[in-house]
Write a protein that holds these residues in place. Structure first.
Motif, PDB file in Angstrom:
ATOM      1  N   MET A 141       0.847  -1.195   0.000  1.00  0.00           N
ATOM      2  CA  MET A 141       0.000   0.000   0.000  1.00  0.00           C
ATOM      3  C   MET A 141       0.879   1.241   0.000  1.00  0.00           C
ATOM      4  N   ASP A 142       0.457   2.243  -0.699  1.00  0.00           N
ATOM      5  CA  ASP A 142       1.175   3.517  -0.755  1.00  0.00           C
ATOM      6  C   ASP A 142       0.496   4.497   0.202  1.00  0.00           C
ATOM      7  N   TYR A 143       1.143   4.764   1.351  1.00  0.00           N
ATOM      8  CA  TYR A 143       0.560   5.648   2.353  1.00  0.00           C
ATOM      9  C   TYR A 143       0.886   7.103   2.014  1.00  0.00           C
ATOM     10  N   LEU A 144      -0.134   7.912   1.915  1.00  0.00           N
ATOM     11  CA  LEU A 144       0.065   9.346   1.696  1.00  0.00           C
ATOM     12  C   LEU A 144       0.614   9.991   2.971  1.00  0.00           C
ATOM     13  N   ARG A 145       1.068  11.253   2.840  1.00  0.00           N
ATOM     14  CA  ARG A 145       1.722  11.912   3.970  1.00  0.00           C
ATOM     15  C   ARG A 145       0.810  12.011   5.192  1.00  0.00           C
ATOM     16  N   HIS A 146      -0.463  12.249   4.980  1.00  0.00           N
ATOM     17  CA  HIS A 146      -1.361  12.411   6.117  1.00  0.00           C
ATOM     18  C   HIS A 146      -1.833  11.073   6.698  1.00  0.00           C
ATOM     19  N   GLN A 147      -1.442   9.954   6.048  1.00  0.00           N
ATOM     20  CA  GLN A 147      -1.873   8.642   6.518  1.00  0.00           C
ATOM     21  C   GLN A 147      -0.844   7.958   7.435  1.00  0.00           C
ATOM     22  N   HIS A 148       0.282   8.591   7.666  1.00  0.00           N
ATOM     23  CA  HIS A 148       1.279   8.035   8.578  1.00  0.00           C
ATOM     24  C   HIS A 148       1.925   9.182   9.349  1.00  0.00           C
ATOM     25  N   ALA A 181      16.779   2.614  -3.100  1.00  0.00           N
ATOM     26  CA  ALA A 181      18.169   2.179  -3.204  1.00  0.00           C
ATOM     27  C   ALA A 181      18.772   1.949  -1.817  1.00  0.00           C
ATOM     28  N   LYS A 182      18.419   2.827  -0.864  1.00  0.00           N
ATOM     29  CA  LYS A 182      18.984   2.698   0.478  1.00  0.00           C
ATOM     30  C   LYS A 182      18.399   1.504   1.230  1.00  0.00           C
ATOM     31  N   ILE A 183      17.108   1.269   1.073  1.00  0.00           N
ATOM     32  CA  ILE A 183      16.527   0.111   1.762  1.00  0.00           C
ATOM     33  C   ILE A 183      17.051  -1.188   1.153  1.00  0.00           C
ATOM     34  N   ALA A 184      17.311  -1.166  -0.170  1.00  0.00           N
ATOM     35  CA  ALA A 184      17.880  -2.343  -0.825  1.00  0.00           C
ATOM     36  C   ALA A 184      19.275  -2.636  -0.271  1.00  0.00           C
ATOM     37  N   ALA A 185      20.086  -1.559  -0.113  1.00  0.00           N
ATOM     38  CA  ALA A 185      21.434  -1.740   0.438  1.00  0.00           C
ATOM     39  C   ALA A 185      21.365  -2.201   1.891  1.00  0.00           C
ATOM     40  N   GLN A 186      20.401  -1.691   2.635  1.00  0.00           N
ATOM     41  CA  GLN A 186      20.257  -2.072   4.041  1.00  0.00           C
ATOM     42  C   GLN A 186      19.895  -3.542   4.180  1.00  0.00           C
ATOM     43  N   ILE A 187      18.954  -3.993   3.339  1.00  0.00           N
ATOM     44  CA  ILE A 187      18.516  -5.394   3.416  1.00  0.00           C
ATOM     45  C   ILE A 187      19.556  -6.324   2.810  1.00  0.00           C
ATOM     46  N   GLY A 188      20.296  -5.803   1.801  1.00  0.00           N
ATOM     47  CA  GLY A 188      21.297  -6.628   1.150  1.00  0.00           C
ATOM     48  C   GLY A 188      20.811  -7.262  -0.134  1.00  0.00           C
ATOM     49  N   VAL A 189      19.830  -6.622  -0.804  1.00  0.00           N
ATOM     50  CA  VAL A 189      19.290  -7.151  -2.063  1.00  0.00           C
ATOM     51  C   VAL A 189      19.424  -6.087  -3.144  1.00  0.00           C
ATOM     52  N   ALA A 222       5.755  -3.816  -6.168  1.00  0.00           N
ATOM     53  CA  ALA A 222       4.709  -3.992  -7.172  1.00  0.00           C
ATOM     54  C   ALA A 222       3.758  -5.118  -6.800  1.00  0.00           C
ATOM     55  N   LYS A 223       4.256  -6.125  -6.098  1.00  0.00           N
ATOM     56  CA  LYS A 223       3.415  -7.253  -5.704  1.00  0.00           C
ATOM     57  C   LYS A 223       2.698  -7.027  -4.375  1.00  0.00           C
ATOM     58  N   GLY A 224       2.938  -5.877  -3.766  1.00  0.00           N
ATOM     59  CA  GLY A 224       2.252  -5.561  -2.517  1.00  0.00           C
ATOM     60  C   GLY A 224       2.922  -6.106  -1.277  1.00  0.00           C
ATOM     61  N   ARG A 225       4.150  -6.602  -1.427  1.00  0.00           N
ATOM     62  CA  ARG A 225       4.867  -7.128  -0.268  1.00  0.00           C
ATOM     63  C   ARG A 225       5.472  -6.028   0.572  1.00  0.00           C
ATOM     64  N   LEU A 226       5.722  -4.877  -0.041  1.00  0.00           N
ATOM     65  CA  LEU A 226       6.321  -3.749   0.673  1.00  0.00           C
ATOM     66  C   LEU A 226       5.415  -2.524   0.560  1.00  0.00           C
ATOM     67  N   ASP A 227       5.176  -1.870   1.679  1.00  0.00           N
ATOM     68  CA  ASP A 227       4.438  -0.609   1.682  1.00  0.00           C
ATOM     69  C   ASP A 227       5.387   0.545   1.396  1.00  0.00           C
ATOM     70  N   THR A 228       4.854   1.593   0.850  1.00  0.00           N
ATOM     71  CA  THR A 228       5.627   2.826   0.667  1.00  0.00           C
ATOM     72  C   THR A 228       4.953   3.953   1.440  1.00  0.00           C
ATOM     73  N   PHE A 229       5.758   4.951   1.790  1.00  0.00           N
ATOM     74  CA  PHE A 229       5.275   6.067   2.604  1.00  0.00           C
ATOM     75  C   PHE A 229       5.743   7.372   1.965  1.00  0.00           C
ATOM     76  N   GLU A 245       7.333  12.238  -2.201  1.00  0.00           N
ATOM     77  CA  GLU A 245       8.089  11.154  -2.833  1.00  0.00           C
ATOM     78  C   GLU A 245       7.795   9.819  -2.128  1.00  0.00           C
ATOM     79  N   ARG A 246       7.731   8.777  -2.926  1.00  0.00           N
ATOM     80  CA  ARG A 246       7.500   7.443  -2.358  1.00  0.00           C
ATOM     81  C   ARG A 246       8.789   6.943  -1.714  1.00  0.00           C
ATOM     82  N   CYS A 247       8.708   6.576  -0.437  1.00  0.00           N
ATOM     83  CA  CYS A 247       9.881   6.131   0.320  1.00  0.00           C
ATOM     84  C   CYS A 247       9.558   4.846   1.079  1.00  0.00           C
ATOM     85  N   TYR A 248      10.572   4.365   1.742  1.00  0.00           N
ATOM     86  CA  TYR A 248      10.441   3.169   2.569  1.00  0.00           C
ATOM     87  C   TYR A 248      10.885   3.503   3.991  1.00  0.00           C
TER      88      TYR A 248
END
Length: 237
Positions: A1-8, A19-27, A37-44, A50-53
């Motif tokens: 789910m893509d959370y808008l600014r007022h939703q979090h 890119a930073k979350i990918a480096a943090q996780i190691g993928v 895209a498959k809904g496994r990760l939410d964005t904020f 901007e869409r972030c993690y």
């Protein structure tokens, strides 16, 4: 789910790019995009739209929703740690092991959702399943051994061992009765052949059978005591 600014309620400091979350996780970044895209990760959305993690939540979502049965190769983080394909597959059940060298988040800052507890519960479930499969395989092997007569009842072994020990003890303790007369008789024959007077020899050796028998009996007792004090630790000493 893509959370808008007022939703979090996360600040921009808590949010990172893909890119930073990918480096943090190691993928790879592509893996992050695919999971999103498959809904496994939410964005904020941050304050700029901007869409972030989230540094913690997104890492825990990745661990919680990853299909570990499809792991065949190491992630970038695992390759950096020296993992090969077999290492990656062997540790696939370990939550958050995509980047072994990175610190693991232990709690989530999502209101109403504790991803840390969910991750822990899933890991414990996977470990429990693995333990159950191990014990089921062990029981199946024991059953097969039993059917093929490769297993013996423990109580039967105890009874047979006791009977064998009692028989050995009885044989050893009765050796002096048989051996003492034979040994003394052999000496008497040799002394007679050497010309020793028979009457003098009889007087001199009147108690020899008893004395020799006692020597044999005492040595048998020492041997039995030594054997009875053997344990698993000193059995071959």
């Amino acid at each position: 789910m893509d959370y808008l600014r007022h939703q979090h309620s996360y600040s921009d400091d808590e949010l990172v790019t893909g890119a930073k979350i990918a480096a943090q996780i190691g993928v790879s970044g592509a893996a992050i995009s695919k999971a999103t895209a498959k809904g496994r990760l939410d964005t904020f959305r941050n304050s700029r739209g901007e869409r972030c993690y989230h540094r913690i939540v997104s890492a825990q979502q990745w661990s919680l929703k990853k299909d570990r049965s499809k792991v065949t190769t190491p992630t970038r983080g695992q390759m950096a740690a020296g993992y090969d394909n077999m290492d990656a597959q062997a540790t696939a059940h370990i939550i958050g092991n995509e980047n072994p060298q990175a610190p693991k988040p232990v709690s989530a800052a999502v209101q109403g959702i504790d991803y840390g507890a969910a991750v822990q519960e899933r890991q414990e479930l996977e470990v429990s399943k693995a333990e159950k499969e191990f014990h089921m395989a062990r029981l199946a092997k024991l059953k097969a051994d039993e059917m093929e007569k490769r297993l013996v009842d423990k109580q039967t072994i105890y009874i047979k061992s006791y009977q064998l020990g009692a028989m050995i003890q009885e044989r050893l303790m009765n050796l002096y009765v048989q051996l003492a007369p034979k040994i003394v008789g052999t000496f008497q024959e040799q002394l007679g052949e050497a010309g020793i007077d028979a009457e003098k020899m009889r007087v001199a050796m009147k108690d020899s059978v008893h004395d020799v028998g006692e020597l044999i009996r005492k040595e048998c007792i020492v041997a039995l005591k030594d054997l009875s004090e053997k344990t698993v630790e000193n059995y071959f000493d």
